[in-house]
Design an enzyme around this catalytic site. Sequence first.
Site, PDB file in Angstrom:
ATOM      1  N   SER A 187      58.609  39.778  58.958  1.00  0.00           N
ATOM      2  CA  SER A 187      57.783  40.762  58.159  1.00  0.00           C
ATOM      3  C   SER A 187      58.189  42.144  58.705  1.00  0.00           C
ATOM      4  O   SER A 187      57.900  42.966  58.093  1.00  0.00           O
ATOM      5  CB  SER A 187      56.532  40.588  58.766  1.00  0.00           C
ATOM      6  N   HIS A 218      60.111  37.607  52.129  1.00  0.00           N
ATOM      7  CA  HIS A 218      58.923  38.023  52.818  1.00  0.00           C
ATOM      8  C   HIS A 218      57.546  37.331  51.921  1.00  0.00           C
ATOM      9  O   HIS A 218      57.409  38.250  50.926  1.00  0.00           O
ATOM     10  CB  HIS A 218      58.869  39.326  53.139  1.00  0.00           C
ATOM     11  N   ASN A 268      54.366  46.179  54.739  1.00  0.00           N
ATOM     12  CA  ASN A 268      53.874  46.300  56.091  1.00  0.00           C
ATOM     13  C   ASN A 268      54.040  47.963  56.314  1.00  0.00           C
ATOM     14  O   ASN A 268      53.358  48.239  57.188  1.00  0.00           O
ATOM     15  CB  ASN A 268      54.738  45.433  56.880  1.00  0.00           C
TER      16      ASN A 268
HETATM   17  N1  3HC Z   1      44.798  29.084  51.868  1.00  0.00           N
HETATM   18  C1  3HC Z   1      44.812  28.691  50.727  1.00  0.00           C
HETATM   19  N2  3HC Z   1      43.835  29.181  49.948  1.00  0.00           N
HETATM   20  C2  3HC Z   1      42.913  30.043  50.102  1.00  0.00           C
HETATM   21  C3  3HC Z   1      42.911  30.445  51.485  1.00  0.00           C
HETATM   22  C4  3HC Z   1      43.900  30.108  52.416  1.00  0.00           C
HETATM   23  N3  3HC Z   1      44.004  30.410  53.568  1.00  0.00           N
HETATM   24  N4  3HC Z   1      41.829  31.463  51.688  1.00  0.00           N
HETATM   25  C5  3HC Z   1      41.324  31.387  50.337  1.00  0.00           C
HETATM   26  N5  3HC Z   1      41.916  30.681  49.498  1.00  0.00           N
HETATM   27  C6  3HC Z   1      41.527  30.651  48.198  1.00  0.00           C
HETATM   28  C7  3HC Z   1      40.143  29.988  47.943  1.00  0.00           C
HETATM   29  O1  3HC Z   1      40.276  28.557  47.901  1.00  0.00           O
HETATM   30  C8  3HC Z   1      39.951  30.341  46.371  1.00  0.00           C
HETATM   31  O2  3HC Z   1      40.582  29.658  45.532  1.00  0.00           O
HETATM   32  P1  3HC Z   1      40.093  29.464  44.289  1.00  0.00           P
HETATM   33  O3  3HC Z   1      40.046  30.980  43.269  1.00  0.00           O
HETATM   34  O4  3HC Z   1      40.767  28.648  43.484  1.00  0.00           O
HETATM   35  O5  3HC Z   1      38.587  28.940  44.168  1.00  0.00           O
HETATM   36  C9  3HC Z   1      40.583  31.976  46.729  1.00  0.00           C
HETATM   37  O6  3HC Z   1      41.537  31.780  47.478  1.00  0.00           O
HETATM   38  C10 3HC Z   1      39.372  32.903  46.826  1.00  0.00           C
HETATM   39  O7  3HC Z   1      38.906  32.698  48.064  1.00  0.00           O
HETATM   40  P2  3HC Z   1      37.373  32.845  48.509  1.00  0.00           P
HETATM   41  O8  3HC Z   1      36.650  33.026  47.122  1.00  0.00           O
HETATM   42  O9  3HC Z   1      36.791  31.941  49.446  1.00  0.00           O
HETATM   43  O10 3HC Z   1      37.536  34.264  49.117  1.00  0.00           O
HETATM   44  P3  3HC Z   1      37.971  35.664  48.683  1.00  0.00           P
HETATM   45  O11 3HC Z   1      37.664  35.986  47.247  1.00  0.00           O
HETATM   46  O12 3HC Z   1      37.456  36.600  49.778  1.00  0.00           O
HETATM   47  O13 3HC Z   1      39.507  35.601  49.028  1.00  0.00           O
HETATM   48  C11 3HC Z   1      41.462  36.080  50.273  1.00  0.00           C
HETATM   49  C12 3HC Z   1      40.287  35.378  50.164  1.00  0.00           C
HETATM   50  C13 3HC Z   1      42.278  35.777  48.868  1.00  0.00           C
HETATM   51  C14 3HC Z   1      42.085  35.716  51.286  1.00  0.00           C
HETATM   52  C15 3HC Z   1      40.993  37.598  49.972  1.00  0.00           C
HETATM   53  O14 3HC Z   1      40.013  38.033  51.061  1.00  0.00           O
HETATM   54  C16 3HC Z   1      42.369  38.421  50.115  1.00  0.00           C
HETATM   55  O15 3HC Z   1      42.994  38.620  49.158  1.00  0.00           O
HETATM   56  N6  3HC Z   1      42.387  39.089  51.496  1.00  0.00           N
HETATM   57  C17 3HC Z   1      43.538  40.063  51.728  1.00  0.00           C
HETATM   58  C18 3HC Z   1      44.791  39.086  52.116  1.00  0.00           C
HETATM   59  C19 3HC Z   1      45.717  39.982  52.046  1.00  0.00           C
HETATM   60  O16 3HC Z   1      45.713  41.328  52.115  1.00  0.00           O
HETATM   61  N7  3HC Z   1      47.006  39.242  52.560  1.00  0.00           N
HETATM   62  C20 3HC Z   1      48.288  40.042  53.014  1.00  0.00           C
HETATM   63  C21 3HC Z   1      48.230  40.217  54.429  1.00  0.00           C
HETATM   64  S1  3HC Z   1      49.683  40.939  54.841  1.00  0.00           S
HETATM   65  C22 3HC Z   1      50.956  40.021  55.039  1.00  0.00           C
HETATM   66  O17 3HC Z   1      50.816  38.659  54.738  1.00  0.00           O
HETATM   67  C23 3HC Z   1      52.237  40.226  55.319  1.00  0.00           C
HETATM   68  C24 3HC Z   1      52.472  39.890  56.819  1.00  0.00           C
HETATM   69  O18 3HC Z   1      53.942  40.134  57.210  1.00  0.00           O
HETATM   70  C25 3HC Z   1      51.863  40.442  57.618  1.00  0.00           C
END
Ligand code: 3HC
Length: 289
Positions: free
Chosen positions: A117, A138, A188
């Site tokens: 990352s 990434h 990031n």
């Molecule tokens: N794995 C797989 N699928 C997942 C999951 C997981 N851990 N968490 C949620 N999902 C799926 C659900 O099953 C659901 O699928 P569907 O549309 O088929 O029903 C969908 O995602 C939406 O989930 P929920 O309705 O339960 O919950 P939310 O609407 O709150 O969505 C989220 C969950 C997609 C995680 C949303 O909260 C989100 O987008 N959060 C921000 C995530 C983010 O910013 N990620 C980037 C992080 S930075 C990074 O990764 C870089 C690194 O270098 C640090």
Amino acid sequence: MKTIGVIGAGQMGAGIAQVSAQAGYRVLLSDMSVELVEKAKVGIGKLLARNVAKGKMLPEEVDTVLGRITPAADHSDFAPCDLIIEAASERESTKRAIFESVGKHVGPETLLATNTSSIPITRLAQSVPDPARFMGVHFFNPVPVMGLIELIRGLATVDATVDAIEIYGRSLGKNIIHADDAPGFIVNRILMPMINEACFALGEGVANIADIDMGCRIGLNHPMGPLTLADFIGLDTCLDICRVLHEGTGDQKFRPAPLLIKYVEAGWLGKKTGRGFYDWTGPEPVPTR
Ligand code: 3HC
């Protein structure tokens, strides 16, 4: 490409293995032990079963997808891979040791990539047999849901490497962005100052956890607040990235918040340890301050 190697079966590696297998690739997945890979496969199976329950996948497809993921016991098992993606913990020495080891077993056509990352790609390239065939790929967490891959070329990466990995990324249904090999790349570099600032705000008593998160969730329409997101990413990873940004740019604006450092020193690393800014041990996360 037909065969993808994934080194590291944590949340990122398992996600990369899952989306690759779902896209039809044969996947070799490794971690410190075969048991850890089997555990990751159980987790992938659960996520796929959720897709079946939602009617997004046929039950028989679950076994097909899981059947494409084979545990690799040793780096020599990665010899047939067209592309090997390292998704181990965010420690430079760990990543270097992996590339030095796996690099001994790959042919002249194999591409190597890192899901780092924030560690500079050109620096990691010193540990691979051919820096021309190496770059950063990434993914974002959760990998099956997030539709983006950030591609980062090192100084020596050639166009053919970028093109082949871009085709692979698009075949997973992901959007592709290209970043320079600068600290934190694109996402990031922008995200971590927000999370870090939320830690400063909490530490300075500007607001409590719930209000900081609601402020961003509702006031900015973010899917989750910065402190919740930090707990998901892992506070140790957030701190590592803040340090790379701070040291890599020399800019004080990236200095890690004292509270973030303190939480990491306490072992409060977020969801994975049951406690970060939230207590994750119950059915719902509970803010701790
Ligand atoms: N794995 C797989 N699928 C997942 C999951 C997981 N851990 N968490 C949620 N999902 C799926 C659900 O099953 C659901 O699928 P569907 O549309 O088929 O029903 C969908 O995602 C939406 O989930 P929920 O309705 O339960 O919950 P939310 O609407 O709150 O969505 C989220 C969950 C997609 C995680 C949303 O909260 C989100 O987008 N959060 C921000 C995530 C983010 O910013 N990620 C980037 C992080 S930075 C990074 O990764 C870089 C690194 O270098 C640090």
